[in-house]
Design a protein around this motif. Sequence first.
Motif, mmCIF file in Angstrom:
data_model
loop_
_atom_site.group_PDB
_atom_site.id
_atom_site.type_symbol
_atom_site.label_atom_id
_atom_site.label_comp_id
_atom_site.label_asym_id
_atom_site.label_seq_id
_atom_site.Cartn_x
_atom_site.Cartn_y
_atom_site.Cartn_z
ATOM 1 N N ASP A 110 -18.787 3.483 7.681
ATOM 2 C CA ASP A 110 -19.468 2.254 7.277
ATOM 3 C C ASP A 110 -20.830 2.109 7.948
ATOM 4 O O ASP A 110 -21.821 1.745 7.299
ATOM 5 C CB ASP A 110 -18.603 1.033 7.616
ATOM 6 N N GLN A 135 -24.477 2.246 5.981
ATOM 7 C CA GLN A 135 -25.405 1.119 6.028
ATOM 8 C C GLN A 135 -26.798 1.576 6.455
ATOM 9 O O GLN A 135 -27.821 1.156 5.908
ATOM 10 C CB GLN A 135 -24.886 0.044 6.989
ATOM 11 N N ARG A 171 -24.559 -3.089 -0.601
ATOM 12 C CA ARG A 171 -23.225 -2.478 -0.532
ATOM 13 C C ARG A 171 -23.168 -1.259 -1.428
ATOM 14 O O ARG A 171 -24.025 -1.050 -2.289
ATOM 15 C CB ARG A 171 -22.145 -3.479 -0.961
#
Length: 259
Positions: free
Chosen positions: A200, A204, A215
């Motif tokens: 994650d 990002q 997202r």
Amino acid sequence: MNFDLQGRVAVVTGGASGIGLAVSRAAADQDMAVAVLDNNAQAVEAATAELQDRGFKCLGLVVDVTESESVARAVADVEASLGSIDALVACAGISQNTPVVDMSDEEWDRLVAVNQRGVFTVAREIGRRMVARGSGAMVVIGSTDTIGGHINHAAYAATKHAVAGFVQSAAIEWGRAGVRINVVAPGAVDTPLLRTKFDDETAQRVLLYNVPMGRLSRPAEQANASLFLLSDAASYVTGTTLCVDGGLTTGFFYNDQVH
């Protein structure tokens, strides 16, 4: 979401994993008969079993899209089992992460074979039938690299640009025969393959820093775009590229930050 595609026959290449599997599932949910074509025998078996266990009409075939004879046999098998093919979603493809100066001839040729020739072989084989019948719709899964560049993606971007040109030319040739063909260009999609490379935090930092929606895309969102373009709701849409990228390409195209 109902696209009124029930009773039609769809072929999905690369249909046993990632975006292709999402398209196979979505097409089945529309009560389409689905032919799942992929070069991974184990994945084909699993995808076919899943859809059949849910009561859907599904045929799984192991196919190498770079081989014209393999594609021709598969298309004939689909017609014999499911009937005339109404829709194609060409998802089969591979990527790379190699600087131009380090890329081998073999890597370049493999990208061209799968991503470019692979689209041509299946679109040609099915297109012949659709044109003769006077109806049908195709979607080719491209990329944001279809309309821009990306660091260490020169071969991949070259093939995706080429596919867009192929689609535009095929749309011109096939339009009066009632056959439509378009490109769906995803941004970063949350697939198992992507998750092998990015957690994650890294996603990002590397993938999402200039995506307005902030997202990753869900595979089902790419599938929904594909089904829309296959449906009669898009009956006057052909030869175009639909970016399903969370707004990435609304601004300056990105250059990767330091990984």
